[in-house]
Design an enzyme around this catalytic site. Structure first.
Site, mmCIF file in Angstrom:
data_model
loop_
_atom_site.group_PDB
_atom_site.id
_atom_site.type_symbol
_atom_site.label_atom_id
_atom_site.label_comp_id
_atom_site.label_asym_id
_atom_site.label_seq_id
_atom_site.Cartn_x
_atom_site.Cartn_y
_atom_site.Cartn_z
ATOM 1 N N GLU A 4 48.978 37.979 49.377
ATOM 2 C CA GLU A 4 47.844 37.392 50.097
ATOM 3 C C GLU A 4 48.301 36.472 51.215
ATOM 4 O O GLU A 4 47.760 36.509 52.328
ATOM 5 C CB GLU A 4 46.949 36.584 49.138
ATOM 6 C CG GLU A 4 46.394 37.373 47.980
ATOM 7 C CD GLU A 4 47.227 37.281 46.707
ATOM 8 O OE1 GLU A 4 46.629 37.231 45.615
ATOM 9 O OE2 GLU A 4 48.477 37.265 46.793
ATOM 10 N N CYS A 56 46.033 33.837 42.552
ATOM 11 C CA CYS A 56 46.411 32.626 41.827
ATOM 12 C C CYS A 56 45.842 31.394 42.537
ATOM 13 O O CYS A 56 45.231 31.505 43.601
ATOM 14 C CB CYS A 56 47.936 32.529 41.752
ATOM 15 S SG CYS A 56 48.709 32.185 43.353
#
Length: 163
Positions: free
Chosen positions: A62, A90
């Protein structure tokens, strides 16, 4: 084709592309997570997990996709973008998504150990944030989860054969 069916088909198409990026991570010995960031239907950022290879704990799929998109769009604010990622992000990645102001997150497999969207830490559901991200979870969930399971199974088998 109804609008929701068409939207699902689009999400599945892009998630399939993210799965291909995740395969690149697996081939490099990294946890297989892939991500694509789209702006107006065009890919402006792509990434796959590379913390081992880059010796960088922030080199998640990401983050790499966000960095590329920032460069491509000439702005750290990634307004009106959609991120497709094969695994629930996360805490670190969710923080970056909020700060970058993406509009939408689409993820495949849930992460029951460190997921920070729905599983462990519902960070995007905190009303204190001045930016809200629309979330679509579970797109190609089985394919995403199976890719991760196969990677870790193979890793365990290699370790036990070395003993």
């Amino acid at each position: 084709m109804s609008c929701s069916t068409e939207a699902l088909a689009v999400d599945q198409f892009w998630m399939q592309q993210a799965l291909q990026l995740a395969q690149q991570a697996a081939a490099a010995g990294e946890v297989p997570v892939g991500a694509l960031l789209l702006y107006q239907g065009q890919v402006v950022g792509r990434g796959y997990n590379q913390p081992i290879g880059q010796q960088d704990p922030t080199a998640h799929a990401e983050i790499i996709a966000l960095r590329q998109a920032g460069q491509a769009l000439g702005n750290y604010r990634l307004l009106q973008t959609t991120l497709y990622v094969t695994l629930e992000p996360c805490c670190m990645c969710v923080g970056a998504l909020i700060h970058s102001r993406i509009a939408r997150l689409v993820y495949g497999a849930a992460d029951p150990k460190t997921g920070a969207v729905d599983s462990c830490y519902p960070l995007l559901k905190q009303p204190q944030h001045n930016h809200q991200i629309t979330v679509t979870a579970g797109v190609l969930q089985d394919a995403c989860a199976n890719q991760l399971t196969a990677f870790f199974r193979e890793r365990r088998q290699k370790r036990s054969s070395l003993k």
